[in-house]
Design a protein around this motif. Structure first.
Motif, PDB file in Angstrom:
ATOM      1  N   LEU A 121       0.820  -1.206   0.000  1.00 32.94           N
ATOM      2  CA  LEU A 121       0.000   0.000   0.000  1.00 32.94           C
ATOM      3  C   LEU A 121       0.861   1.267   0.000  1.00 32.94           C
ATOM      4  O   LEU A 121       0.590   2.214  -0.751  1.00 32.94           O
ATOM      5  CB  LEU A 121      -0.944   0.014   1.200  1.00 32.94           C
ATOM      6  N   ILE A 122       1.903   1.289   0.818  1.00 33.49           N
ATOM      7  CA  ILE A 122       2.776   2.468   0.864  1.00 33.49           C
ATOM      8  C   ILE A 122       3.542   2.599  -0.448  1.00 33.49           C
ATOM      9  O   ILE A 122       3.716   3.714  -0.962  1.00 33.49           O
ATOM     10  CB  ILE A 122       3.744   2.406   2.065  1.00 33.49           C
ATOM     11  N   SER A 123       3.986   1.489  -1.005  1.00 37.91           N
ATOM     12  CA  SER A 123       4.682   1.540  -2.296  1.00 37.91           C
ATOM     13  C   SER A 123       3.780   2.122  -3.378  1.00 37.91           C
ATOM     14  O   SER A 123       4.218   2.923  -4.202  1.00 37.91           O
ATOM     15  CB  SER A 123       5.140   0.145  -2.717  1.00 37.91           C
ATOM     16  N   GLY A 124       2.523   1.728  -3.363  1.00 38.75           N
ATOM     17  CA  GLY A 124       1.569   2.279  -4.326  1.00 38.75           C
ATOM     18  C   GLY A 124       1.373   3.767  -4.125  1.00 38.75           C
ATOM     19  O   GLY A 124       1.316   4.535  -5.086  1.00 38.75           O
ATOM     20  N   ALA A 125       1.283   4.189  -2.874  1.00 43.43           N
ATOM     21  CA  ALA A 125       1.135   5.615  -2.577  1.00 43.43           C
ATOM     22  C   ALA A 125       2.382   6.374  -3.001  1.00 43.43           C
ATOM     23  O   ALA A 125       2.296   7.488  -3.535  1.00 43.43           O
ATOM     24  CB  ALA A 125       0.863   5.817  -1.087  1.00 43.43           C
ATOM     25  N   ARG A 126       3.547   5.785  -2.774  1.00 41.26           N
ATOM     26  CA  ARG A 126       4.806   6.443  -3.161  1.00 41.26           C
ATOM     27  C   ARG A 126       4.885   6.617  -4.670  1.00 41.26           C
ATOM     28  O   ARG A 126       5.302   7.660  -5.162  1.00 41.26           O
ATOM     29  CB  ARG A 126       5.992   5.625  -2.645  1.00 41.26           C
ATOM     30  N   LYS A 127       4.475   5.590  -5.417  1.00 42.78           N
ATOM     31  CA  LYS A 127       4.494   5.692  -6.885  1.00 42.78           C
ATOM     32  C   LYS A 127       3.508   6.745  -7.384  1.00 42.78           C
ATOM     33  O   LYS A 127       3.700   7.342  -8.438  1.00 42.78           O
ATOM     34  CB  LYS A 127       4.158   4.346  -7.513  1.00 42.78           C
ATOM     35  N   ALA A 128       2.435   6.966  -6.627  1.00 42.34           N
ATOM     36  CA  ALA A 128       1.401   7.915  -7.039  1.00 42.34           C
ATOM     37  C   ALA A 128       1.761   9.365  -6.760  1.00 42.34           C
ATOM     38  O   ALA A 128       1.063  10.261  -7.211  1.00 42.34           O
ATOM     39  CB  ALA A 128       0.090   7.574  -6.360  1.00 42.34           C
ATOM     40  N   VAL A 129       2.851   9.606  -6.024  1.00 41.12           N
ATOM     41  CA  VAL A 129       3.230  10.986  -5.713  1.00 41.12           C
ATOM     42  C   VAL A 129       3.742  11.645  -6.984  1.00 41.12           C
ATOM     43  O   VAL A 129       4.721  11.213  -7.576  1.00 41.12           O
ATOM     44  CB  VAL A 129       4.323  11.043  -4.613  1.00 41.12           C
ATOM     45  N   LYS A 130       3.032  12.686  -7.389  1.00 42.09           N
ATOM     46  CA  LYS A 130       3.389  13.418  -8.607  1.00 42.09           C
ATOM     47  C   LYS A 130       3.324  14.906  -8.322  1.00 42.09           C
ATOM     48  O   LYS A 130       2.594  15.354  -7.447  1.00 42.09           O
ATOM     49  CB  LYS A 130       2.436  13.059  -9.727  1.00 42.09           C
ATOM     50  N   LEU A 131       4.085  15.638  -9.089  1.00 45.12           N
ATOM     51  CA  LEU A 131       4.077  17.086  -8.976  1.00 45.12           C
ATOM     52  C   LEU A 131       2.705  17.606  -9.392  1.00 45.12           C
ATOM     53  O   LEU A 131       2.215  17.289 -10.470  1.00 45.12           O
ATOM     54  CB  LEU A 131       5.170  17.680  -9.866  1.00 45.12           C
ATOM     55  N   ILE A 132       2.065  18.375  -8.513  1.00 44.54           N
ATOM     56  CA  ILE A 132       0.756  18.934  -8.831  1.00 44.54           C
ATOM     57  C   ILE A 132       0.795  20.440  -8.613  1.00 44.54           C
ATOM     58  O   ILE A 132       1.789  20.989  -8.141  1.00 44.54           O
ATOM     59  CB  ILE A 132      -0.364  18.285  -7.989  1.00 44.54           C
ATOM     60  N   GLY A 133      -0.295  21.095  -8.895  1.00 43.29           N
ATOM     61  CA  GLY A 133      -0.366  22.553  -8.772  1.00 43.29           C
ATOM     62  C   GLY A 133      -0.088  23.037  -7.374  1.00 43.29           C
ATOM     63  O   GLY A 133      -0.147  22.304  -6.407  1.00 43.29           O
ATOM     64  N   THR A 134       0.207  24.309  -7.275  1.00 46.83           N
ATOM     65  CA  THR A 134       0.501  24.910  -5.972  1.00 46.83           C
ATOM     66  C   THR A 134      -0.789  25.196  -5.239  1.00 46.83           C
ATOM     67  O   THR A 134      -1.872  25.276  -5.825  1.00 46.83           O
ATOM     68  CB  THR A 134       1.297  26.211  -6.143  1.00 46.83           C
ATOM     69  N   ARG A 135      -0.669  25.386  -3.949  1.00 50.84           N
ATOM     70  CA  ARG A 135      -1.848  25.708  -3.130  1.00 50.84           C
ATOM     71  C   ARG A 135      -2.243  27.128  -3.321  1.00 50.84           C
ATOM     72  O   ARG A 135      -1.516  28.019  -3.453  1.00 50.84           O
ATOM     73  CB  ARG A 135      -1.541  25.501  -1.652  1.00 50.84           C
TER      74      ARG A 135
END
Length: 135
Positions: A121-135
């Motif tokens: 589950l953590i590996s999947g979450a880590r792979k899903a981390v992508k650069l997204i827009g700013t707050r």
């Protein structure tokens, strides 16, 4: 959503956090129970409880980095990697408990299965981390 998490369509994106909390509770219960001889408490029990705490702490810290720039993406992934490493450490500790005959093998196997699920589950979450827009 990553491919690992896509297989678990009924699991929320933060299930790894809920699983980490449950694992921390189960590890703490195990190491403070009568199953853990007092002679092993400082050698194995306290470090195992601390490692379970580190899993949760690293997940919380990872979530504090909003992935709005490359540095934050790297930091988030780094802390998720540390959480995975803590899971691996707990797997080794459980193997030691089983090898020494301190805790029933069945209990160690159940916790080991939960830890392996948590790693996925953590590996999947880590792979899903992508650069997204700013707050």
């Amino acid at each position: 959503m990553s491919t690992v998490l896509a297989r678990y369509r009924n699991i929320s994106g933060y299930e790894y956090f809920n699983t980490a909390l449950r694992l921390r509770r189960e590890i703490t219960t195990l190491v403070t129970s009568a199953a853990m001889p007092k002679s092993y408490r400082f050698i194995l029990a306290v470090p195992m409880a601390q490692t379970a705490r580190e899993i949760v702490g690293n997940i919380v810290t990872a979530d504090a980095f909003y992935p709005s720039n490359d540095h934050n993406v790297t930091c988030r992934r780094h802390h998720l990697t540390l959480a995975i490493a803590a899971c691996e450490t707990l797997l080794q500790d459980l193997q030691c408990l089983a090898d020494l005959g301190i805790v029933k093998v069945s209990r160690c196997e159940r916790l080991a299965d939960d830890l392996e699920t948590e790693i996925k589950l953590i590996s999947g979450a880590r792979k899903a981390v992508k650069l997204i827009g700013t707050r």
